[in-house]
Design a protein around this motif. Structure first.
Motif, PDB file in Angstrom:
ATOM      1  N   ARG D 179      84.438  60.053 121.120  1.00  0.00           N
ATOM      2  CA  ARG D 179      84.327  60.546 122.506  1.00  0.00           C
ATOM      3  C   ARG D 179      85.681  61.067 122.995  1.00  0.00           C
ATOM      4  O   ARG D 179      85.763  62.096 123.635  1.00  0.00           O
ATOM      5  N   THR D 209      76.334  59.744 123.454  1.00  0.00           N
ATOM      6  CA  THR D 209      75.627  60.372 124.583  1.00  0.00           C
ATOM      7  C   THR D 209      75.521  61.874 124.322  1.00  0.00           C
ATOM      8  O   THR D 209      74.913  62.590 125.101  1.00  0.00           O
ATOM      9  N   ASP D 210      76.128  62.345 123.201  1.00  0.00           N
ATOM     10  CA  ASP D 210      76.208  63.792 122.952  1.00  0.00           C
ATOM     11  C   ASP D 210      75.067  64.199 122.016  1.00  0.00           C
ATOM     12  O   ASP D 210      75.006  63.796 120.852  1.00  0.00           O
ATOM     13  N   ILE D 211      74.142  65.013 122.509  1.00  0.00           N
ATOM     14  CA  ILE D 211      72.941  65.376 121.750  1.00  0.00           C
ATOM     15  C   ILE D 211      73.315  66.179 120.490  1.00  0.00           C
ATOM     16  O   ILE D 211      72.761  65.971 119.406  1.00  0.00           O
ATOM     17  N   LEU D 262      65.911  66.154 124.508  1.00  0.00           N
ATOM     18  CA  LEU D 262      66.408  66.335 125.882  1.00  0.00           C
ATOM     19  C   LEU D 262      65.297  66.077 126.895  1.00  0.00           C
ATOM     20  O   LEU D 262      65.513  65.433 127.928  1.00  0.00           O
ATOM     21  N   LYS D 278      74.567  56.504 139.738  1.00  0.00           N
ATOM     22  CA  LYS D 278      75.473  57.658 139.843  1.00  0.00           C
ATOM     23  C   LYS D 278      75.411  58.474 138.549  1.00  0.00           C
ATOM     24  O   LYS D 278      75.182  59.665 138.559  1.00  0.00           O
ATOM     25  N   ASP D 282      74.111  62.663 137.932  1.00  0.00           N
ATOM     26  CA  ASP D 282      74.795  63.790 137.254  1.00  0.00           C
ATOM     27  C   ASP D 282      73.922  64.312 136.132  1.00  0.00           C
ATOM     28  O   ASP D 282      73.786  65.517 135.928  1.00  0.00           O
ATOM     29  N   PHE D 283      73.294  63.364 135.394  1.00  0.00           N
ATOM     30  CA  PHE D 283      72.507  63.764 134.219  1.00  0.00           C
ATOM     31  C   PHE D 283      71.341  64.659 134.654  1.00  0.00           C
ATOM     32  O   PHE D 283      71.141  65.751 134.138  1.00  0.00           O
ATOM     33  N   ASP D 285      70.988  66.359 137.350  1.00  0.00           N
ATOM     34  CA  ASP D 285      71.532  67.631 137.851  1.00  0.00           C
ATOM     35  C   ASP D 285      71.738  68.586 136.670  1.00  0.00           C
ATOM     36  O   ASP D 285      71.273  69.723 136.658  1.00  0.00           O
ATOM     37  N   ALA D 286      72.405  68.066 135.650  1.00  0.00           N
ATOM     38  CA  ALA D 286      72.754  68.887 134.480  1.00  0.00           C
ATOM     39  C   ALA D 286      71.483  69.347 133.802  1.00  0.00           C
ATOM     40  O   ALA D 286      71.289  70.534 133.534  1.00  0.00           O
ATOM     41  N   LYS D 289      69.182  71.969 135.527  1.00  0.00           N
ATOM     42  CA  LYS D 289      69.719  73.351 135.486  1.00  0.00           C
ATOM     43  C   LYS D 289      69.420  73.946 134.108  1.00  0.00           C
ATOM     44  O   LYS D 289      68.955  75.073 133.965  1.00  0.00           O
ATOM     45  N   ARG D 290      69.640  73.091 133.080  1.00  0.00           N
ATOM     46  CA  ARG D 290      69.548  73.630 131.709  1.00  0.00           C
ATOM     47  C   ARG D 290      68.088  74.014 131.395  1.00  0.00           C
ATOM     48  O   ARG D 290      67.798  75.086 130.888  1.00  0.00           O
ATOM     49  N   LYS D 293      66.488  77.030 133.337  1.00  0.00           N
ATOM     50  CA  LYS D 293      66.969  78.390 133.018  1.00  0.00           C
ATOM     51  C   LYS D 293      66.408  78.864 131.682  1.00  0.00           C
ATOM     52  O   LYS D 293      65.958  79.989 131.540  1.00  0.00           O
TER      53      LYS D 293
END
Lengths: 278, 275, 284, 294
Positions: D179, D209-211, D262, D278, D282-283, D285-286, D289-290, D293
């Motif tokens: 990380r 946590t990184d796909i 995802l 919290k 953020d998750f 939100d991210a 958007k992804r 789109k």
């Protein structure tokens, strides 16, 4: 790891002086101005500084002393007291601190007592020490011991507690026994904080030894001819109205204190080579 | 949350072990001094004698919680420490801030500061008496000197501990040098300044007691030594305990003031590591 | 969140940076270290220019020179034609026209988020405290930062802290935003939030962005152009035109054009990265 | 340096990969009044010679599960067994690589690597040879006298890998080890670590946590729910090895798996988002958007 300058281009020398010389010049200037101001202030009998003997007088009061064995003997006595009190504080303080850091039960029992004794300034113990200990040497040593032990123990406990739990977990899962963890994780992990505790502790012990020698060596109301040591030397000069020697005594203790903490810093770096690379 | 932590604390063995610790310490002291009068402990008063005298409406040696003299000594010492603490803070903090902030100022003044620092504060006692006539000023001078070193040094460390990107960010936002000093350097150094203040009040008490012993008229230090000379040994212990309590209380006050002034740290620490 | 009409950098007027044969040598105790050697780069007004290179190659030194934190030992840097620093003036003056967003964040922990954002105009005396906080509230709302005005930076998530810092920079309507790996410490999904937020802010404010990063996907996704730097001493090795039209969104990531650009960048950067990896180059 | 006799297949032969079985494990902290449940009825298997990756939003209790697997903490209920034997306390068969380096700062690289054998008193000529071989393998042979503070982030990670491997653990557990590294070193470490796994085929349990990291490394992918955590889905990653970053960007199967994982993670985040966490905010939100789109 700084790479050597590549592509052969010689770097232009830094304008003006090298960093090192610049810094030194200013230090000399500042010390010189301090001495000159002191000299003028004392000669002109300005308030406060007026009665203080100027540096020139202090210097030639110091020269004869250099050949006087009594002067050096007071160095020896003070250093011996500091050393003995300090070593005792280390020999008792470090194991105690480690025990308190490692065993929860021991800590819960002894830490509260430690906390109620800590706020009492070491020098408040002088009369009680004189009553309790048979010889004056022992009572001064006890007060010095008290002065250093609180600082050393606090640093050992703080240092042991700040070792990251990850190190214990890693060591445990690699199959180390409790003794192994103590010897190869806790001890090296605590070492830097022990060194810090020693540096601070030695400063306090010099403060304590001066006062203890003054108080028990005739300062205040205790009349006794024994004593000796730099603290006594200063007090004696005060009583004998030879003020320049007071300043000589003060500077000598300053030098002695500086040398001892320099030795400890040097010792600390030797004992913890990895901290040097930080 | 506090009640939860308190109830958890009550159920854990800590408070009971604490009582065991106190019992051991005071018990041993009591047995050695008052019951068995063992070896050198015989000459030392025991805890029972201490409490009897301390809480006695008309004490044998005239020094207890009920006698005005006792409070006069306490007040004299406290007054001196407060004076010294105030002077050393007003001089030490700005001096430390400039030491950390301007390289030139530091290179000219720090060498003198560093050469004088190793001289133990109590070595100044005779010189202080010579320099300052009278009894009060030398004691206050010594106590101020002791805490001045601690305050100035820690304030300087505080300024040096500030992450350089803070003043740079402020410069980017158009702050002038003086505004950077006021908005970034001072609040940034505050945590270290308060560590310094706590050390300095401890050091103040340390030197005050000794200074009073050697040259004071009143005050707890003087009381402790005088009661030794007049062979009123119980009063020595009363004096020691009183210095301990008042010393602890004053540093606790400094800690509280620190927490109050640095709300942002308190709330950040309460959340555990800042996310 | 609908993006405004297509934004081409051409019509932006301010924020063009010209870096001309810049050198920078550090005089450490153990000898001289050449961080930047003969580096020339032109950044067009209103453009997002990505600076990519292995760790410790001197990218941050370049940024510090533009921002005015360090001096340069050779060459010159111009902003919209007037000289920031050069032969006779080695160190530029930091100012609100070039605001830096730092890698580990530089929000003042002792001021609330609102006070942080309002700091610039208040300190420059442009606005009174009330006016500044009013404007700050508006800009924070735009960036989706509602309800955290009176918290301290330490009390909000790292993603939010980043946005507050960017808004604080934009309060001074700077010509250039200098970003030093701003999203490095975030976990990958929060990072994608920040990409979207940054693009949105860019479309509204048309400010030039000088963006240092290690993350190639981030570089191509955000940048108009990507400058790939050599290992220390750093100098542009290759400039890549990212001809994907703005406004961009995440579907871009899977488009064939993106993939070929990615391949081109990975090859260009790979030798430099391996060289640094082997030498165990520690961050400068 | 003397030629190193041990070669890769000899190393592979000496490895006895293990199998970890987690059945109905739950873990909660605090007492009756202030109970927080972190893991609820979680069951999964870490198969022998496989690289199993666990992914979940940050703060979902993954680290707690790791502490349970490694034996630093006891589960409130349920059992954890390795090769059939129930686990009791930490042991050399399950070694953990933490998020921040746990190299002992006061030991140089060589002493760090040799810590395990020395602690167990198993220092033989063979172990020193293995240590030599591993140091060469991780490319730190000439850094043996250096202290951890003198190594870069990537090098510290590789030293720690060597320190773990010399103890020949049945299962290697890694908690988001890459990380802190910068994006470029991270990708190089992925390739490096995958090659190392390919060579030894030791059972590995990797948490992230990184796909992209998960898809690059995993044979099997466990997707975890938010706190209290349990296994929401298991995906078999049948992409050929060795994988490279470029291939994965272009590979449709990889992108398909990525979107599948995802969308599951998104559902989880929505649940915890309603509870106001919290990180989840953020998750979501991210993610919204992804997905909206593309």
């Amino acid at each position: 790891m700084s790479a050597v300058v590549a592509s052969g281009v010689a770097p232009r020398p830094r304008p003006g002086q090298s960093i090192f010389r610049h810094h030194l010049v200013r230090a000399v200037i500042s010390l010189a101005t301090f001495l000159v101001l002191w000299e003028i202030g004392s000669r002109l009998k300005l308030p406060w500084v007026g009665d203080v003997p100027p540096p020139t007088v202090v210097m030639n009061a110091w020269l004869p002393l250099l050949s006087d064995p009594g002067y050096w003997y007071s160095w020896v006595q003070s250093s011996r007291r500091v050393l003995s009190g300090f070593l005792a504080a280390m020999l008792i303080g470090i194991p105690f601190g480690l025990a308190m850091a490692t065993s929860r039960v021991f800590n819960d029992i002894s830490f509260p007592v430690f906390e109620i004794l800590r706020p009492i300034p070491p020098l408040a113990w002088v009369p009680a020490a004189i009553i309790f200990w048979p010889t004056q040497e022992l009572s001064i040593g006890f007060v010095i011991f008290l002065g250093a032990i609180f600082t050393i123990m606090l640093n050992v406990i703080g240092g042991a507690r700040s070792i990251d739990i990850r190190f214990f977990q890693a060591a445990r899962s690699m199959g180390s026994s409790n003794w192994d963890i103590f010897r190869r994780i806790i001890l090296p992990g605590v070492l830097p904080s022990i060194v810090v505790g020693m540096e601070v502790g030695i400063g306090i012990t010099w403060n304590v030894v001066v006062a203890a020698e003054m108080i028990s060596g005739g300062g205040g109301a205790i009349k006794s001819s024994a004593g000796g040591g730099l603290g006594f030397f200063i007090w004696n000069s005060y009583i004998g109205f030879s003020y320049p020697q007071i300043v000589v005594g003060m500077i000598s203790i300053g030098i002695a204190g500086y040398i001892s903490s320099a030795i400890i810093r040097r010792l600390g770096l030797m004992v913890t080579p990895w901290s040097r690379t930080r | 949350m506090f009640t939860y932590r308190f109830s958890k604390w009550l159920r854990s063995p800590t408070p009971y072990l604490m009582l065991v610790g106190f019992a051991l310490f005071f018990g041993a002291w009591f047995l050695l001094s008052e019951v068995f009068k063992f070896w050198r402990f015989a000459s030392l008063p025991g805890p029972r004698q201490l409490l009897v005298e301390w809480f006695n409406p008309n004490p044998v040696y005239g020094m207890s919680l009920y006698t005005p003299d006792y409070y006069m000594h306490v007040w004299m010492s406290l007054r001196r420490v407060l004076y010294a603490f105030a002077i050393s803070t007003c001089l030490g903090v700005p001096f430390g801030l400039f030491l950390g902030w301007s390289k030139a100022f530091k290179e000219f003044t720090f060498p003198v500061f560093e050469t004088l620092r190793p001289i133990p504060v109590l070595a100044w006692v005779p010189l202080a008496i010579v320099m300052f006539k009278g009894d009060e000023t030398p004691v206050i001078f010594l106590t101020t000197l002791a805490s001045f070193y601690a305050t100035a040094l820690n304030t300087m460390l505080g300024v040096q501990s500030i992450d350089p990107s803070f003043p740079r960010a402020a410069a980017c936002l158009g702050a002038s040098k003086w505004q950077i000093f006021r908005h970034i350097i001072v609040p940034g150094a505050l945590p270290f300044i308060f560590t310094g203040l706590q050390i300095s009040i401890g050091v103040a008490w340390f030197s005050l007691v000794a200074a009073e012993m050697v040259s004071g008229e009143y005050g707890l230090g003087y009381l402790i030594l005088a009661s030794y000379v007049n062979v009123q040994y119980v009063v020595i212990i009363i004096g020691m305990v009183s210095v301990g309590i008042v010393g602890y209380a004053s540093s606790a006050l400094v800690r509280l003031a620190g927490d109050y002034l640095m709300q942002w740290r308190v709330r950040e620490l309460a959340l555990g590591s800042g996310r | 969140m609908n993006a405004p009409a297509a934004v081409a950098p051409a019509h932006a007027t301010k924020g063009a940076i010209r870096i001309q044969n810049v050198d920078k040598v550090y005089y450490a105790r153990e000898g001289a270290v050449q961080a930047v050697s003969d580096c020339s780069l032109d950044i067009r007004a209103g453009e997002i220019c990505m600076i990519v290179g292995p760790s410790g190659c001197g990218k941050t030194t370049l940024l510090n020179a533009i921002a005015g934190f360090h001096d340069i030992t050779g060459g010159a840097i111009y902003l919209d034609g007037d000289m920031l620093c050069g032969p006779d003036k080695p160190k530029a003056e930091p100012g609100p026209d070039r605001v830096v967003v730092f890698q580990n964040g530089a929000l003042f922990p002792w001021k609330t988020n609102l006070e942080n954002v309002a700091f610039g105009p208040v300190v420059q005396g442009k606005l009174t405290r009330a006016q500044a906080e009013e404007k700050a509230r508006g800009m924070m709302a735009d960036a989706g930062l509602v309800g955290v005005e009176h918290n301290y930076p330490g009390e909000v998530s790292s993603g939010m802290r980043r946005r507050v810092e960017i808004v604080r920079a934009l309060m001074n309507d700077p010509k250039v935003l200098l970003l030093d790996e701003p999203f490095r410490a975030l976990d990958s999904l929060t990072k994608s939030v920040m990409h979207e937020a940054l693009l949105e802010i860019y479309y509204k404010n048309k400010v030039t962005i000088f963006f240092i990063t290690h993350d190639l996907e981030e570089a191509i996704f955000l940048g108009h152009r990507v400058a790939i730097m050599t290992t220390r001493p750093c100098k542009p090795k290759k400039i890549l035109e990212v001809d994907i039209p703005h406004p961009r969104n995440y579907s871009v990531l899977t488009s064939p054009r993106f993939r070929s650009l990615m391949e081109e960048t990975v090859n260009a950067v790979h030798q430099e990265a391996v060289k640094a990896f082997e030498a165990g180059e520690k961050e400068m | 340096m003397s030629a190193v006799p041990t070669d890769s297949n000899k190393l592979r032969a000496s490895i006895k990969a293990g199998e970890l079985e987690v059945s109905h494990v739950s873990k909660s902290y605090g007492d009756a009044t202030f109970r927080t449940e972190v893991v609820r009825d979680c069951s999964f298997k870490i198969e022998r010679n496989k690289l199993t990756v666990m992914i979940g939003p940050s703060g979902c209790g993954k680290s707690t599960l790791i502490r349970l697997l490694a034996g630093f903490e006891e589960p409130t209920s349920g059992t954890i067994a390795i090769n059939g034997q129930p686990v009791s306390g930490p042991g050399r068969d399950r070694l953990v690589l933490f998020q921040e380096s746990a190299l002992f700062p006061w030991m140089n690289t060589w002493d760090n690597v040799m810590y395990g054998p020395r602690a167990r008193g198993e220092v033989t000529r063979e172990t020193t040879e293995l240590a030599e071989f591993l140091l060469n393998k991780v490319g730190l042979a000439q850094f043996r006298r250096k202290y951890p503070t003198q190594l870069s982030g990537g090098m510290q990670r590789r030293a720690e890998l060597a320190r773990a491997m010399i103890n020949n653990p049945a299962v290697m557990i890694l908690d988001e080890p890459f990380r802190g590294l910068d994006a470029m070193t991270k990708v190089l470490m992925w390739e490096y670590y995958a090659a190392l796994f390919e060579e030894t085929r030791r059972t590995n349990f990797f948490v992230t946590t990184d796909i992209d990291e998960a898809i690059f490394l995993a044979d099997r992918l466990l997707i975890m729910s938010n706190i209290p955590t349990q296994v929401r889905a298991v995906l078999e990653i049948d992409l050929p090895r060795p994988r490279t970053q470029l291939e994965l960007v272009e590979n449709d199967r990889a992108n398909e798996i990525k979107m599948q994982a995802l969308s599951i993670l998104h559902e989880e985040a929505m649940k915890s988002f309603s509870r106001g966490s919290k990180a989840a905010a953020d998750f979501v939100d991210a993610y919204s958007k992804r997905v909206s789109k593309s």
